[in-house]
Design a protein around this motif. Structure first.
Motif, mmCIF file in Angstrom:
data_model
loop_
_atom_site.group_PDB
_atom_site.id
_atom_site.type_symbol
_atom_site.label_atom_id
_atom_site.label_comp_id
_atom_site.label_asym_id
_atom_site.label_seq_id
_atom_site.Cartn_x
_atom_site.Cartn_y
_atom_site.Cartn_z
ATOM 1 N N ILE A 129 0.861 -1.185 0.000
ATOM 2 C CA ILE A 129 0.000 0.000 0.000
ATOM 3 C C ILE A 129 0.896 1.234 0.000
ATOM 4 O O ILE A 129 1.846 1.323 0.786
ATOM 5 C CB ILE A 129 -0.908 0.054 1.248
ATOM 6 N N THR A 130 0.581 2.167 -0.877
ATOM 7 C CA THR A 130 1.290 3.446 -0.895
ATOM 8 C C THR A 130 0.287 4.534 -0.566
ATOM 9 O O THR A 130 -0.796 4.589 -1.163
ATOM 10 C CB THR A 130 1.914 3.724 -2.279
ATOM 11 N N ALA A 131 0.647 5.376 0.385
ATOM 12 C CA ALA A 131 -0.155 6.562 0.688
ATOM 13 C C ALA A 131 0.529 7.732 -0.022
ATOM 14 O O ALA A 131 1.743 7.908 0.091
ATOM 15 C CB ALA A 131 -0.215 6.811 2.185
ATOM 16 N N ALA A 132 -0.236 8.493 -0.762
ATOM 17 C CA ALA A 132 0.307 9.648 -1.470
ATOM 18 C C ALA A 132 -0.558 10.863 -1.157
ATOM 19 O O ALA A 132 -1.779 10.760 -1.082
ATOM 20 C CB ALA A 132 0.341 9.391 -2.973
ATOM 21 N N VAL A 133 0.101 11.990 -0.962
ATOM 22 C CA VAL A 133 -0.597 13.245 -0.699
ATOM 23 C C VAL A 133 -0.037 14.288 -1.652
ATOM 24 O O VAL A 133 1.173 14.509 -1.689
ATOM 25 C CB VAL A 133 -0.410 13.713 0.762
ATOM 26 N N ASP A 134 -0.918 14.880 -2.454
ATOM 27 C CA ASP A 134 -0.539 15.980 -3.334
ATOM 28 C C ASP A 134 -1.132 17.251 -2.747
ATOM 29 O O ASP A 134 -2.343 17.305 -2.484
ATOM 30 C CB ASP A 134 -1.071 15.766 -4.748
ATOM 31 N N LEU A 135 -0.283 18.251 -2.535
ATOM 32 C CA LEU A 135 -0.719 19.516 -1.940
ATOM 33 C C LEU A 135 -0.567 20.641 -2.953
ATOM 34 O O LEU A 135 0.410 20.678 -3.703
ATOM 35 C CB LEU A 135 0.121 19.853 -0.710
ATOM 36 N N GLU A 136 -1.520 21.567 -2.949
ATOM 37 C CA GLU A 136 -1.424 22.795 -3.719
ATOM 38 C C GLU A 136 -1.690 23.947 -2.765
ATOM 39 O O GLU A 136 -2.590 23.866 -1.933
ATOM 40 C CB GLU A 136 -2.466 22.844 -4.835
ATOM 41 N N GLY A 137 -0.909 24.997 -2.903
ATOM 42 C CA GLY A 137 -1.111 26.137 -2.032
ATOM 43 C C GLY A 137 -0.620 27.422 -2.643
ATOM 44 O O GLY A 137 -0.049 27.451 -3.735
ATOM 45 N N LYS A 138 -0.841 28.485 -1.905
ATOM 46 C CA LYS A 138 -0.390 29.811 -2.288
ATOM 47 C C LYS A 138 -0.245 30.617 -1.006
ATOM 48 O O LYS A 138 -1.080 30.492 -0.107
ATOM 49 C CB LYS A 138 -1.418 30.446 -3.232
ATOM 50 N N GLU A 139 0.803 31.395 -0.927
ATOM 51 C CA GLU A 139 1.065 32.224 0.253
ATOM 52 C C GLU A 139 1.097 31.379 1.522
ATOM 53 O O GLU A 139 0.554 31.747 2.554
ATOM 54 C CB GLU A 139 0.046 33.355 0.355
ATOM 55 N N ASP A 140 1.706 30.197 1.435
ATOM 56 C CA ASP A 140 1.891 29.246 2.534
ATOM 57 C C ASP A 140 0.578 28.752 3.138
ATOM 58 O O ASP A 140 0.525 28.346 4.279
ATOM 59 C CB ASP A 140 2.800 29.815 3.632
ATOM 60 N N GLN A 141 -0.485 28.768 2.350
ATOM 61 C CA GLN A 141 -1.758 28.209 2.786
ATOM 62 C C GLN A 141 -2.177 27.124 1.793
ATOM 63 O O GLN A 141 -2.103 27.322 0.587
ATOM 64 C CB GLN A 141 -2.851 29.274 2.870
ATOM 65 N N ILE A 142 -2.623 25.997 2.304
ATOM 66 C CA ILE A 142 -3.081 24.909 1.450
ATOM 67 C C ILE A 142 -4.436 25.284 0.868
ATOM 68 O O ILE A 142 -5.347 25.677 1.600
ATOM 69 C CB ILE A 142 -3.203 23.596 2.250
#
Length: 149
Positions: free
Chosen positions: A34-47
């Motif tokens: 099992i692989t857990a993956a998290v993709d994050l997008e943000g701007k100005e240090d806020q998700i």
């Protein structure tokens, strides 16, 4: 005319100098199945958005050849994974999905700008102002053993 062009170009340059979009792709495979993956997008240090993916290796299913299962069996498998996630497909700002290829990928995409107040808390996710910090979230994932790029 020359003055107007200068003002427009200056405006365009300033518009491009805003805070850059931040992205991070983090993954963790504790046992090889099992692989857990998290993709994050943000701007100005806020998700702003994040996607959680659970990738289940084919070996977890007795090495079933997913290309040979019927459409009905595939639909039943997808329904089972969505039910197990506990996420309703009709929740505003949250999109669960299941892909079946060589593995099974359960994805839950969350747009924090669209999610209604209280929805995440009802699902057991408590994001305070500090928790939605992009840099802190990436560091917390790394601290838990995730590899981030």
């Amino acid at each position: 005319m020359k003055k107007l062009l200068t003002i427009i170009l200056a405006g365009l340059m300033l518009a491009g100098c805003g805070e850059k979009k931040q992205t991070a792709a983090c993954s963790y495979t504790p046992n090889g199945l099992i692989t857990a993956a998290v993709d994050l997008e943000g701007k100005e240090d806020q998700i702003n958005k994040f996607t959680l993916k659970m990738i289940y290796d084919q070996a977890m299913f007795g090495n079933i050849d997913f290309s040979t299962i019927t459409a009905e069996e595939k639909a039943q498998l997808i329904d089972a994974f969505l039910a197990q996630s506990g996420i309703d497909e009709d929740i505003k700002g949250i999109r669960p999905s299941v892909e079946i290829q060589d593995s099974v990928i359960l994805s839950i995409a969350v747009d924090l700008k669209e999610v209604e107040a209280g929805t995440l808390e009802n699902l057991g996710v408590n994001l305070s102002e500090a928790d939605s910090s992009f840099s802190k979230a990436v560091q917390a994932l790394k601290d838990q053993g995730f590899t981030c790029q």
